[in-house]
Design a protein around this motif. Sequence first.
Motif, mmCIF file in Angstrom:
data_model
loop_
_atom_site.group_PDB
_atom_site.id
_atom_site.type_symbol
_atom_site.label_atom_id
_atom_site.label_comp_id
_atom_site.label_asym_id
_atom_site.label_seq_id
_atom_site.Cartn_x
_atom_site.Cartn_y
_atom_site.Cartn_z
ATOM 1 N N UNK A 73 0.802 -1.235 0.000
ATOM 2 C CA UNK A 73 0.000 0.000 0.000
ATOM 3 C C UNK A 73 0.831 1.280 0.000
ATOM 4 N N UNK A 74 2.067 1.235 0.512
ATOM 5 C CA UNK A 74 2.904 2.434 0.510
ATOM 6 C C UNK A 74 3.219 2.900 -0.914
ATOM 7 N N UNK A 75 3.215 1.979 -1.871
ATOM 8 C CA UNK A 75 3.563 2.342 -3.250
ATOM 9 C C UNK A 75 2.577 3.330 -3.850
ATOM 10 N N UNK A 76 1.329 3.267 -3.416
ATOM 11 C CA UNK A 76 0.291 4.138 -3.977
ATOM 12 C C UNK A 76 0.071 5.405 -3.160
ATOM 13 N N UNK A 77 0.798 5.549 -2.088
ATOM 14 C CA UNK A 77 0.667 6.714 -1.216
ATOM 15 C C UNK A 77 1.397 7.897 -1.854
ATOM 16 N N UNK A 78 0.656 8.916 -2.263
ATOM 17 C CA UNK A 78 1.266 10.046 -2.967
ATOM 18 C C UNK A 78 2.261 10.798 -2.091
ATOM 19 N N UNK A 79 2.017 10.855 -0.800
ATOM 20 C CA UNK A 79 2.956 11.512 0.099
ATOM 21 C C UNK A 79 4.293 10.780 0.138
ATOM 22 N N UNK A 80 4.248 9.457 0.146
ATOM 23 C CA UNK A 80 5.479 8.664 0.125
ATOM 24 C C UNK A 80 6.161 8.781 -1.228
#
Length: 256
Positions: A230-237
């Motif tokens: 899920x971190x891959x789709x986090x725009x902030x990350x």
Amino acid sequence: MARIFITGSSDGLGLLAAKALVSQGHQVVLHARNEERAKSAMNDVPGAENVLIGDLSSMEETKRLAEQVNKSGPFHAIIHNAGIINSQGNTKSSDGLPRIFAVNTIAPYILTAMIKRPERLIYLSSSMHRQGEASKDRLESILEGKNFPSYSDTKLHDLILALAVARKWPEVSSNAVDPGWVPTKMGGRSAPDDLEKGFLTQIWLAVGQDKEATISGRYLHHQKEMNCHPQAKDEGIQEKLLSVCEQLTGIPFPHR
């Protein structure tokens, strides 16, 4: 016919993808980290257009490689295939970075940011990205030199980069691929997955003419979209990774 540049194409999946694309009549430019491997690659891929040389563990050499790619003319697709595993990367690069991070994360960032945009970008990730960690704190600790990224971390970085590019450059088809655990030098002889299927998705994304081959912003395994960390789709990350790479390389990510 298309023109494709493939990093890390002197052996493994990159070499196999290059051979297959040349056999289909496409123009392929290879990449190797030194002269010896470059000669070997040209011998192994009869019909390849050229081979460009650059050690991806060095930021300066990677920047020069990007300049070579731009001078050699436009490309329809670029396959960011090059990568190393933990046993190869548990040292520091000439820039003082963990070598696995320099090759697997920083190099594709530099090449993406500097090379004239192709129509299609393909980044090699791994199913092991799901064991990776790319929180903002984790990325900041890498920037500060307080953390040594794992192979899983860097393969998550590659996926994040692919999805960030897809979001920021809607005119470019950008995807990440899990080639499977295949019996290459990196994967080892006992790897259980199909070697041919390990490079067919990259080829399909690079030159396929069906609509599915041109959809952007996906993580694929054997031409099928898969669930990802899920971190891959986090725009902030995504933004944090781009910021860390920009601070380390001095190269801003071109938004438009």
